[in-house]
Design a protein around this motif. Structure first.
Motif, PDB file in Angstrom:
ATOM      1  N   ALA A 105       0.845  -1.186   0.000  1.00  0.00           N
ATOM      2  CA  ALA A 105       0.000   0.000   0.000  1.00  0.00           C
ATOM      3  C   ALA A 105       0.884   1.242   0.000  1.00  0.00           C
ATOM      4  O   ALA A 105       1.816   1.356   0.794  1.00  0.00           O
ATOM      5  N   LEU A 123       0.069   7.670   2.049  1.00  0.00           N
ATOM      6  CA  LEU A 123      -0.990   8.640   1.783  1.00  0.00           C
ATOM      7  C   LEU A 123      -0.449   9.843   1.027  1.00  0.00           C
ATOM      8  O   LEU A 123      -1.003  10.242  -0.001  1.00  0.00           O
ATOM      9  N   VAL A 158     -10.098   5.489  -5.358  1.00  0.00           N
ATOM     10  CA  VAL A 158      -9.176   5.883  -4.292  1.00  0.00           C
ATOM     11  C   VAL A 158     -10.016   6.549  -3.207  1.00  0.00           C
ATOM     12  O   VAL A 158     -10.790   7.458  -3.485  1.00  0.00           O
ATOM     13  N   ARG A 159      -9.843   6.067  -1.979  1.00  0.00           N
ATOM     14  CA  ARG A 159     -10.570   6.648  -0.839  1.00  0.00           C
ATOM     15  C   ARG A 159      -9.574   7.138   0.201  1.00  0.00           C
ATOM     16  O   ARG A 159      -8.592   6.465   0.502  1.00  0.00           O
ATOM     17  N   THR A 208      -9.438   7.765   4.050  1.00  0.00           N
ATOM     18  CA  THR A 208     -10.219   7.383   5.220  1.00  0.00           C
ATOM     19  C   THR A 208      -9.548   7.874   6.502  1.00  0.00           C
ATOM     20  O   THR A 208      -8.335   8.092   6.542  1.00  0.00           O
ATOM     21  N   THR A 244      -8.723   6.632  10.089  1.00  0.00           N
ATOM     22  CA  THR A 244      -8.617   5.350  10.779  1.00  0.00           C
ATOM     23  C   THR A 244      -9.088   5.473  12.227  1.00  0.00           C
ATOM     24  O   THR A 244      -9.339   6.575  12.728  1.00  0.00           O
ATOM     25  N   ASP A 257      -5.607   7.795   5.879  1.00  0.00           N
ATOM     26  CA  ASP A 257      -5.010   6.695   5.119  1.00  0.00           C
ATOM     27  C   ASP A 257      -5.605   6.689   3.718  1.00  0.00           C
ATOM     28  O   ASP A 257      -6.754   7.075   3.518  1.00  0.00           O
ATOM     29  N   ALA A 258      -4.799   6.279   2.751  1.00  0.00           N
ATOM     30  CA  ALA A 258      -5.283   6.139   1.378  1.00  0.00           C
ATOM     31  C   ALA A 258      -5.622   4.672   1.145  1.00  0.00           C
ATOM     32  O   ALA A 258      -4.814   3.787   1.397  1.00  0.00           O
ATOM     33  N   GLU A 259      -6.810   4.437   0.666  1.00  0.00           N
ATOM     34  CA  GLU A 259      -7.253   3.079   0.329  1.00  0.00           C
ATOM     35  C   GLU A 259      -7.507   3.053  -1.171  1.00  0.00           C
ATOM     36  O   GLU A 259      -8.293   3.841  -1.692  1.00  0.00           O
ATOM     37  N   ASN A 312      -8.796   0.858  -4.246  1.00  0.00           N
ATOM     38  CA  ASN A 312      -9.502  -0.335  -4.711  1.00  0.00           C
ATOM     39  C   ASN A 312      -9.003  -0.640  -6.111  1.00  0.00           C
ATOM     40  O   ASN A 312      -9.217   0.135  -7.039  1.00  0.00           O
ATOM     41  N   ARG A 313      -8.321  -1.747  -6.239  1.00  0.00           N
ATOM     42  CA  ARG A 313      -7.675  -2.119  -7.488  1.00  0.00           C
ATOM     43  C   ARG A 313      -8.634  -2.892  -8.382  1.00  0.00           C
ATOM     44  O   ARG A 313      -9.435  -3.670  -7.909  1.00  0.00           O
TER      45      ARG A 313
END
Length: 124
Positions: free
Chosen positions: A10, A13, A88-89, A91, A93, A99-101, A103-104
């Protein structure tokens, strides 16, 4: 280098935010409806080639793009870049940090097979 977007670590951020804040990087992502070479992207986005390569490195380093090397029958190769995410989210925590999440998108069977062949070629 081929990078499977499902297996990369990952990204940080700030690195994701920096890439998405860059107008040239956004132009590249927006242009990639199908995989393209760096030269094709430079022309389509009206960005100098040297800048395009730097931006592609940045985007692949944060796993927003994947890169694929293809070899044609004459032995020449080319690298094509494609978008490696659907979403890309940012969030917050449980410990109140951002944090950068990412989704691939799932790789197609053709992409997985291509990656396997590339690995076999590297072993020879």
């Amino acid at each position: 280098m081929n990078r499977d977007p499902l297996t990369v670590d990952a990204p940080r951020l700030q690195a994701v935010l920096d890439a998405l804040d860059d107008p040239d990087c956004r132009a590249i992502v927006e242009q990639l409806r199908e995989p393209m070479t760096a030269s094709e992207l430079a022309d389509a986005c009206d960005i100098p080639r040297s800048t395009t390569y730097r931006k592609l490195d940045l985007l692949t380093d944060v796993a927003l793009l994947d890169e694929r090397v293809s070899i044609n029958p004459k032995g020449h190769h080319s690298t094509r870049y494609g978008v490696a995410f659907d979403e890309v989210r940012i969030t917050l925590t449980d410990d109140r940090t951002l944090d950068a999440e990412i989704n691939r998108r799932a790789w197609t069977p053709d992409e997985r097979l291509s990656e396997l062949w590339d690995e076999v070629r590297r072993e020879l």
